[in-house]
Write a protein that holds these residues in place. Structure first.
Motif, PDB file in Angstrom:
ATOM      1  N   UNK A 121       0.837  -1.183   0.000  1.00  7.67           N
ATOM      2  CA  UNK A 121       0.000   0.000   0.000  1.00  7.67           C
ATOM      3  C   UNK A 121       0.878   1.242   0.000  1.00  7.67           C
ATOM      4  N   UNK A 122       1.932   1.216   0.806  1.00  3.85           N
ATOM      5  CA  UNK A 122       2.831   2.368   0.865  1.00  3.85           C
ATOM      6  C   UNK A 122       3.479   2.623  -0.488  1.00  3.85           C
ATOM      7  N   UNK A 123       3.901   1.559  -1.164  1.00  6.94           N
ATOM      8  CA  UNK A 123       4.538   1.709  -2.478  1.00  6.94           C
ATOM      9  C   UNK A 123       3.572   2.323  -3.491  1.00  6.94           C
ATOM     10  N   UNK A 124       2.303   1.929  -3.425  1.00  7.71           N
ATOM     11  CA  UNK A 124       1.313   2.486  -4.348  1.00  7.71           C
ATOM     12  C   UNK A 124       1.084   3.970  -4.080  1.00  7.71           C
ATOM     13  N   UNK A 125       1.042   4.353  -2.830  1.00  6.50           N
ATOM     14  CA  UNK A 125       0.849   5.765  -2.490  1.00  6.50           C
ATOM     15  C   UNK A 125       2.071   6.593  -2.882  1.00  6.50           C
ATOM     16  N   UNK A 126       3.266   6.023  -2.693  1.00  6.43           N
ATOM     17  CA  UNK A 126       4.489   6.725  -3.130  1.00  6.43           C
ATOM     18  C   UNK A 126       4.512   6.877  -4.641  1.00  6.43           C
ATOM     19  N   UNK A 127       4.199   5.800  -5.356  1.00  7.24           N
ATOM     20  CA  UNK A 127       4.210   5.830  -6.823  1.00  7.24           C
ATOM     21  C   UNK A 127       3.221   6.850  -7.380  1.00  7.24           C
ATOM     22  N   UNK A 178       2.595   9.635  -6.031  1.00 10.53           N
ATOM     23  CA  UNK A 178       3.053  10.983  -5.695  1.00 10.53           C
ATOM     24  C   UNK A 178       2.432  11.574  -4.450  1.00 10.53           C
ATOM     25  N   UNK A 179       1.854  10.735  -3.593  1.00  6.84           N
ATOM     26  CA  UNK A 179       1.204  11.237  -2.384  1.00  6.84           C
ATOM     27  C   UNK A 179       2.129  11.328  -1.175  1.00  6.84           C
ATOM     28  N   UNK A 180       3.377  10.913  -1.342  1.00  3.13           N
ATOM     29  CA  UNK A 180       4.339  10.944  -0.239  1.00  3.13           C
ATOM     30  C   UNK A 180       5.525  11.793  -0.669  1.00  3.13           C
ATOM     31  N   UNK A 181       5.924  12.747   0.183  1.00  2.51           N
ATOM     32  CA  UNK A 181       7.035  13.624  -0.177  1.00  2.51           C
ATOM     33  C   UNK A 181       8.386  12.968   0.126  1.00  2.51           C
ATOM     34  N   UNK A 182       9.466  13.678  -0.145  1.00  2.00           N
ATOM     35  CA  UNK A 182      10.817  13.143   0.037  1.00  2.00           C
ATOM     36  C   UNK A 182      11.125  12.804   1.493  1.00  2.00           C
ATOM     37  N   UNK A 225       1.570  14.384   1.312  1.00  2.00           N
ATOM     38  CA  UNK A 225       1.547  15.771   0.857  1.00  2.00           C
ATOM     39  C   UNK A 225       0.147  16.239   0.460  1.00  2.00           C
ATOM     40  N   UNK A 226      -0.851  15.397   0.694  1.00  2.00           N
ATOM     41  CA  UNK A 226      -2.249  15.760   0.450  1.00  2.00           C
ATOM     42  C   UNK A 226      -3.094  15.232   1.602  1.00  2.00           C
ATOM     43  N   UNK A 227      -4.260  15.803   1.771  1.00  2.00           N
ATOM     44  CA  UNK A 227      -5.110  15.341   2.870  1.00  2.00           C
ATOM     45  C   UNK A 227      -5.810  14.032   2.512  1.00  2.00           C
ATOM     46  N   UNK A 228      -6.361  13.400   3.515  1.00  2.02           N
ATOM     47  CA  UNK A 228      -7.000  12.104   3.348  1.00  2.02           C
ATOM     48  C   UNK A 228      -8.159  12.120   2.374  1.00  2.02           C
ATOM     49  N   UNK A 229      -8.909  13.215   2.336  1.00  2.03           N
ATOM     50  CA  UNK A 229     -10.037  13.299   1.409  1.00  2.03           C
ATOM     51  C   UNK A 229      -9.560  13.273  -0.038  1.00  2.03           C
ATOM     52  N   UNK A 230      -8.527  14.058  -0.346  1.00  2.00           N
ATOM     53  CA  UNK A 230      -8.005  14.112  -1.716  1.00  2.00           C
ATOM     54  C   UNK A 230      -7.446  12.760  -2.146  1.00  2.00           C
ATOM     55  N   UNK A 231      -6.722  12.112  -1.262  1.00  2.00           N
ATOM     56  CA  UNK A 231      -6.160  10.802  -1.577  1.00  2.00           C
ATOM     57  C   UNK A 231      -7.276   9.780  -1.750  1.00  2.00           C
ATOM     58  N   UNK A 232      -8.255   9.797  -0.860  1.00  2.00           N
ATOM     59  CA  UNK A 232      -9.378   8.863  -0.952  1.00  2.00           C
ATOM     60  C   UNK A 232     -10.143   8.997  -2.256  1.00  2.00           C
ATOM     61  N   UNK A 237      -5.857   9.446   9.830  1.00  2.00           N
ATOM     62  CA  UNK A 237      -5.281   9.076  11.124  1.00  2.00           C
ATOM     63  C   UNK A 237      -3.773   9.305  11.111  1.00  2.00           C
ATOM     64  N   UNK A 238      -3.121   8.874  10.038  1.00  2.00           N
ATOM     65  CA  UNK A 238      -1.663   9.033   9.959  1.00  2.00           C
ATOM     66  C   UNK A 238      -1.248  10.491   9.915  1.00  2.00           C
ATOM     67  N   UNK A 239      -2.086  11.345   9.330  1.00  2.00           N
ATOM     68  CA  UNK A 239      -1.773  12.777   9.265  1.00  2.00           C
ATOM     69  C   UNK A 239      -2.308  13.538  10.480  1.00  2.00           C
ATOM     70  N   UNK A 240      -2.984  12.853  11.352  1.00  2.00           N
ATOM     71  CA  UNK A 240      -3.600  13.468  12.532  1.00  2.00           C
ATOM     72  C   UNK A 240      -4.567  14.573  12.124  1.00  2.00           C
ATOM     73  N   UNK A 241      -5.337  14.321  11.077  1.00  2.00           N
ATOM     74  CA  UNK A 241      -6.365  15.264  10.646  1.00  2.00           C
ATOM     75  C   UNK A 241      -7.563  15.088  11.565  1.00  2.00           C
TER      76      UNK A 241
END
Length: 80
Positions: free
Chosen positions: A1-7, A9-13, A18-25, A54-58
């Motif tokens: 799952x992490x690799x898919x989110x990185x691929x 572009x949702x995870x920064x360096x 780098x986006x909120x949960x709603x946008x990613x969802x 949860x991970x972003x503490x939103x």
């Protein structure tokens, strides 16, 4: 799952979202073929939204506590 989110572009360096949960969802739910592990693991495309939040503490501010929240911020507001 992490690799898919990185691929996608949702995870920064630094390794943070780098986006909120709603946008990613929304993006995941509109592009399920791009996220086979997420679809298989969560069982619901909307579940990734909650996990990211949860991970972003939103944390939403609820109307019944809004006055207490505002009072707290005003109490600790620095004096100019």
């Amino acid at each position: 799952m992490a690799a898919e989110l990185r691929a996608a572009g949702f995870v920064n360096a630094d390794g943070f979202f780098n986006r909120d949960g709603d946008a990613i969802g929304v993006f995941v739910s509109m592009n399920p073929p791009q996220f086979p592990a997420i679809v298989a693991e969560t069982g619901s495309l909307g579940a990734i939204r909650f996990q990211v939040k949860v991970m972003r503490a939103e944390q939403p501010m609820y109307a019944d506590y809004i006055q207490r929240d505002i009072a707290w911020f005003e109490r600790f507001q620095p004096t100019p």
